[in-house]
Design an enzyme around this catalytic site. Structure first.
Site, PDB file in Angstrom:
ATOM      1  N   ASN A 148      36.439  43.175  42.043  1.00 59.93           N
ATOM      2  CA  ASN A 148      36.122  44.173  43.066  1.00 59.93           C
ATOM      3  C   ASN A 148      35.844  43.410  44.457  1.00 59.93           C
ATOM      4  OD1 ASN A 148      33.612  42.774  42.495  1.00 59.93           O
ATOM      5  ND2 ASN A 148      32.200  44.407  42.849  1.00 59.93           N
ATOM      6  N   GLY A 202      44.741  33.896  34.277  1.00 64.38           N
ATOM      7  CA  GLY A 202      44.947  34.520  33.043  1.00 64.38           C
ATOM      8  C   GLY A 202      43.797  35.504  32.439  1.00 64.38           C
ATOM      9  N   GLY A 204      40.492  37.098  30.379  1.00 62.50           N
ATOM     10  CA  GLY A 204      39.129  36.473  30.200  1.00 62.50           C
ATOM     11  C   GLY A 204      38.775  35.943  28.894  1.00 62.50           C
ATOM     12  N   VAL A 207      41.312  32.607  28.740  1.00 66.00           N
ATOM     13  CA  VAL A 207      40.916  31.393  29.939  1.00 66.00           C
ATOM     14  C   VAL A 207      39.339  31.440  30.074  1.00 66.00           C
ATOM     15  CG1 VAL A 207      41.539  30.852  32.102  1.00 66.00           C
ATOM     16  CG2 VAL A 207      42.999  31.653  30.765  1.00 66.00           C
ATOM     17  N   GLU A 246      25.451  37.270  36.993  1.00 67.46           N
ATOM     18  CA  GLU A 246      25.350  38.382  38.005  1.00 67.46           C
ATOM     19  C   GLU A 246      26.029  39.400  37.141  1.00 67.46           C
ATOM     20  OE1 GLU A 246      23.583  38.525  40.610  1.00 67.46           O
ATOM     21  OE2 GLU A 246      22.992  36.216  40.832  1.00 67.46           O
ATOM     22  N   CYS A 280      28.812  46.307  42.815  1.00 68.54           N
ATOM     23  CA  CYS A 280      27.489  46.000  41.736  1.00 68.54           C
ATOM     24  C   CYS A 280      26.289  46.918  42.378  1.00 68.54           C
ATOM     25  CB  CYS A 280      27.194  44.707  41.205  1.00 68.54           C
ATOM     26  SG  CYS A 280      27.056  43.821  42.471  1.00 68.54           S
ATOM     27  N   GLU A 459      21.335  34.204  43.080  1.00 68.87           N
ATOM     28  CA  GLU A 459      22.354  33.350  44.163  1.00 68.87           C
ATOM     29  C   GLU A 459      21.753  33.415  45.307  1.00 68.87           C
ATOM     30  OE1 GLU A 459      25.930  35.209  42.984  1.00 68.87           O
ATOM     31  OE2 GLU A 459      26.414  33.288  41.751  1.00 68.87           O
TER      32      GLU A 459
HETATM   33  P1  NDP Z   1      34.343  41.684  33.494  1.00 72.16           P
HETATM   34  O1  NDP Z   1      33.201  41.415  32.907  1.00 72.16           O
HETATM   35  O2  NDP Z   1      35.484  42.629  32.653  1.00 72.16           O
HETATM   36  O3  NDP Z   1      35.067  40.158  34.208  1.00 72.16           O
HETATM   37  C1  NDP Z   1      34.538  39.330  34.883  1.00 72.16           C
HETATM   38  C2  NDP Z   1      35.139  38.017  34.789  1.00 72.16           C
HETATM   39  O4  NDP Z   1      35.031  37.635  33.391  1.00 72.16           O
HETATM   40  C3  NDP Z   1      36.796  38.418  34.753  1.00 72.16           C
HETATM   41  O5  NDP Z   1      37.526  37.099  35.395  1.00 72.16           O
HETATM   42  C4  NDP Z   1      37.250  38.417  33.176  1.00 72.16           C
HETATM   43  O6  NDP Z   1      38.557  38.143  33.132  1.00 72.16           O
HETATM   44  C5  NDP Z   1      36.171  37.524  32.651  1.00 72.16           C
HETATM   45  N1  NDP Z   1      36.172  37.482  31.265  1.00 72.16           N
HETATM   46  C6  NDP Z   1      36.435  38.396  30.280  1.00 72.16           C
HETATM   47  N2  NDP Z   1      36.021  37.929  29.018  1.00 72.16           N
HETATM   48  C7  NDP Z   1      35.335  36.798  29.216  1.00 72.16           C
HETATM   49  C8  NDP Z   1      35.060  36.084  28.319  1.00 72.16           C
HETATM   50  N3  NDP Z   1      34.825  36.189  26.930  1.00 72.16           N
HETATM   51  N4  NDP Z   1      34.543  34.540  28.741  1.00 72.16           N
HETATM   52  C9  NDP Z   1      34.612  34.458  30.053  1.00 72.16           C
HETATM   53  N5  NDP Z   1      35.290  35.234  30.912  1.00 72.16           N
HETATM   54  C10 NDP Z   1      35.379  36.451  30.526  1.00 72.16           C
HETATM   55  O7  NDP Z   1      34.118  42.453  34.944  1.00 72.16           O
HETATM   56  P2  NDP Z   1      34.873  43.149  35.908  1.00 72.16           P
HETATM   57  O8  NDP Z   1      36.101  42.268  36.366  1.00 72.16           O
HETATM   58  O9  NDP Z   1      35.597  44.536  35.370  1.00 72.16           O
HETATM   59  O10 NDP Z   1      34.079  43.437  37.040  1.00 72.16           O
HETATM   60  C11 NDP Z   1      33.149  44.484  37.294  1.00 72.16           C
HETATM   61  C12 NDP Z   1      31.821  44.241  36.685  1.00 72.16           C
HETATM   62  O11 NDP Z   1      31.305  43.218  37.775  1.00 72.16           O
HETATM   63  C13 NDP Z   1      30.677  45.479  37.155  1.00 72.16           C
HETATM   64  O12 NDP Z   1      29.862  45.367  35.839  1.00 72.16           O
HETATM   65  C14 NDP Z   1      30.061  45.081  38.175  1.00 72.16           C
HETATM   66  O13 NDP Z   1      28.989  45.378  38.364  1.00 72.16           O
HETATM   67  C15 NDP Z   1      29.890  43.691  37.820  1.00 72.16           C
HETATM   68  N6  NDP Z   1      29.919  42.787  39.334  1.00 72.16           N
HETATM   69  C16 NDP Z   1      28.308  42.253  39.297  1.00 72.16           C
HETATM   70  C17 NDP Z   1      27.956  41.862  40.712  1.00 72.16           C
HETATM   71  C18 NDP Z   1      26.608  41.119  40.898  1.00 72.16           C
HETATM   72  O14 NDP Z   1      26.722  40.409  41.850  1.00 72.16           O
HETATM   73  N7  NDP Z   1      25.807  41.622  39.959  1.00 72.16           N
HETATM   74  C19 NDP Z   1      28.836  41.906  41.915  1.00 72.16           C
HETATM   75  C20 NDP Z   1      30.202  42.296  41.383  1.00 72.16           C
HETATM   76  C21 NDP Z   1      30.702  42.932  40.387  1.00 72.16           C
HETATM   77  P3  NDP Z   1      39.586  39.501  33.069  1.00 72.16           P
HETATM   78  O15 NDP Z   1      39.562  39.964  34.289  1.00 72.16           O
HETATM   79  O16 NDP Z   1      40.661  38.652  32.520  1.00 72.16           O
HETATM   80  O17 NDP Z   1      39.136  40.265  31.887  1.00 72.16           O
END
Ligand code: NDP
Length: 479
Positions: A148, A202, A204, A207, A246, A280, A459
């Site tokens: 995002n 790659g 989640g 990687v 987060e 978020c 943070e």
């Molecule tokens: P995801 O949880 O789907 O993905 C976050 C990251 O984690 C991506 O890079 C993802 O890769 C990776 N990932 C996925 N599976 C794993 C795993 N098993 N181990 C380690 N890493 C993994 O979130 P979104 O990208 O969909 O982002 C939206 C979410 O982020 C919302 O819930 C939002 O609220 C939250 N968010 C929270 C914030 C905060 O500060 N509290 C700020 C901004 C967003 P891949 O993309 O390949 O799946």
């Protein structure tokens, strides 16, 4: 465009030669291919970060601060490119990407350079001894970020990790790799020490998971969804890694009966729909005092109807596309569910077909839903799209109960002309961050993070520097 991993100061293809497509969601076109990396690429990146650790941690704090400033200057000179790439990658309006993503990415480096410069050494005097605290780097740290606010959130972690002497293996979301790649180009152009920052692109579960599992990665800073956060926590906990999570939010915007309703309607609309509701901190549950409900809702609906959904490249666009067609389907399914649960659509609720080049982009109208129960799925689960539900309350006590009626606890805002009343209410909400008469007004020194299912740790300012350092207390007994 073919993006490659950035390991040991070089752009390198994934070891197994596989690539993923990366799309522009506003135009439904493929704009790049990115490495579909595996555990072997992560191994190479961790080796590189481990090798660079000795050199980077031996730099003085002043030298590391100098490098942060150099990165900030170089990034600043390419700010318009950052905004353009972020807009193309996410579908967000270019004006938002300029104002928020590009500026904040530069500011993150300058802020942590300043903050580290002003660090004072902690000392605790006893009657017969003096304690002093030194900071050591944690080592190789893993940074995992969502789609995002791609570079904004990545640099929010990179800057404090670097300045505290750590080396980095990072994985951006595979949906938004462009600006992480630009950052690598910048690092190469300023001859930043090789191996200190490594980026592996790659999926989640391949990687990200490999980074979290790797025994040489000593801390994980993760921003993303709560479901993924649980997997990360379960993987990291038995390895006793430092962990910062987060996660998601379902934040309340609370309008008291004495609020300046016009300002509150503007604030609530901004809180609900900035970045298509994909922040978020977005206020996706709007709680309104009974006495002013009708007047406020009319103002809010007018405000939202006035927002222009359109081509992200145009200067008058307020709301661009959401991140993908799949995500839009998910968001629309929540709206359908709300209607089935007797929700009333006040505005929006449908996908939009825009003129070329956006005719097949993932656009939908900002949506307000009323008459839905506060404990319904739409009012308690994170939708992460341009959808907000509206609910009435008849006392401050009930507003607090409703705000707390979710498993999340990240943020919220209270709108009132009576500041002591607003503070009393804000202090009883189970969230890490509360605003009164504003939203997303950030001082980067303050603690940022959530309670309940919104995460673990904080943070910002000292909290980030503490996370990315091992504090060691040395107690010297007086003669
Ligand atoms: P995801 O949880 O789907 O993905 C976050 C990251 O984690 C991506 O890079 C993802 O890769 C990776 N990932 C996925 N599976 C794993 C795993 N098993 N181990 C380690 N890493 C993994 O979130 P979104 O990208 O969909 O982002 C939206 C979410 O982020 C919302 O819930 C939002 O609220 C939250 N968010 C929270 C914030 C905060 O500060 N509290 C700020 C901004 C967003 P891949 O993309 O390949 O799946």
């Amino acid at each position: 465009m073919q993006i490659e991993n950035y390991i040991d100061g070089k752009f390198v293809p994934p070891l197994h030669g596989s690539y993923l497509k990366n799309s522009n969601p506003a135009e439904n076109t493929v704009i790049a291919t990115i490495p579909n990396s595996t555990v072997d690429d992560v191994e190479m990146a961790v080796t590189s970060a481990n090798n660079a650790r000795v050199v980077w941690s031996a730099y003085t704090l002043e030298e590391r601060i100098g490098w942060l400033r150099k990165i900030a200057t170089a990034l600043d000179s390419r700010k318009s490119e950052v905004a353009m790439l972020e807009s193309v990658d996410t579908g967000k309006p270019i004006k938002l990407a300029e104002r928020v993503d590009a500026s904040r990415s530069v500011r993150n480096f300058n802020f942590f350079a300043d903050h580290a410069e002003n660090l004072t050494q902690l000392r605790y005097e006893m009657s017969d001894a003096t304690n002093y605290v030194i900071r050591k780097p944690v080592g190789v740290v893993g940074l995992i970020t969502p789609w995002n606010l791609p570079l904004y959130l990545l640099t929010w972690k990179i800057a404090p990790a670097l300045v505290m002497g750590n080396t980095i293996v990072a994985k951006p979301s595979e949906l938004t790799p462009m600006t992480a790649n630009l950052l690598c180009e910048i690092l190469a152009s300023i001859n930043f020490p090789r191996g200190v920052i490594n980026i592996v692109h790659g999926l989640g579960n391949e990687v990200g998971q490999a980074i979290v599992e790797h025994p040489d990665v000593k801390a994980i800073s993760f921003t993303g969804g709560t479901a993924t956060g649980k997997i990360v926590a379960a993987t990291a906990a038995p390895l006793f890694k430092k962990l910062s999570l987060e996660l998601g939010g379902k934040n309340a915007t609370i309008i008291l009966d004495d609020a300046d309703l016009s300002a509150a309607a503007k604030g609530a609309a901004r809180a609900a729909f900035t970045n298509s509701g994909q922040v978020c901190l977005c206020g996706s549950r709007i709680l309104v005092a009974d006495k002013v409900y009708d007047e406020f809702v009319d103002l809010l609906v007018a405000e939202v109807k006035n927002m222009t959904v359109g081509n992200p490249k145009l200067a008058n666009t307020d709301i661009g596309s959401v991140i993908s067609q799949d995500h839009m389907e998910k968001v629309l399914s929540y709206i359908e569910l709300a209607i089935n649960e007797n929700g009333r659509l006040l505005t929006g609720g449908e996908p939009l077909s825009l003129p070329e080049p956006n005719s097949t982009g993932a656009f939908m109208s900002p949506t307000l839903i009323s008459e839905i129960a506060i404990d319904s799925r739409c009012a308690t689960e994170e939708i992460f799209g341009p959808v907000a539900t509206i609910h009435r309350f008849d006392s401050d006590k009930q507003a607090i109960e409703m705000a707390n009626q979710t498993e999340y606890g990240l943020a919220g805002s209270v709108w009132t002309t009576d500041i002591p009343r607003g503070k009393a209410l804000a202090e009883q909400i189970e969230s890490g961050i509360l605003w009164i008469n504003t939203w997303l007004h950030r001082d980067l020194r303050t603690p940022f993070g959530g309670v309940k299912n919104s995460g673990l740790g904080r943070e910002g300012g000292d909290w980030s520097l503490n996370f990315f350092s091992e504090l060691t207390n040395i107690c010297v007994k007086d003669d």
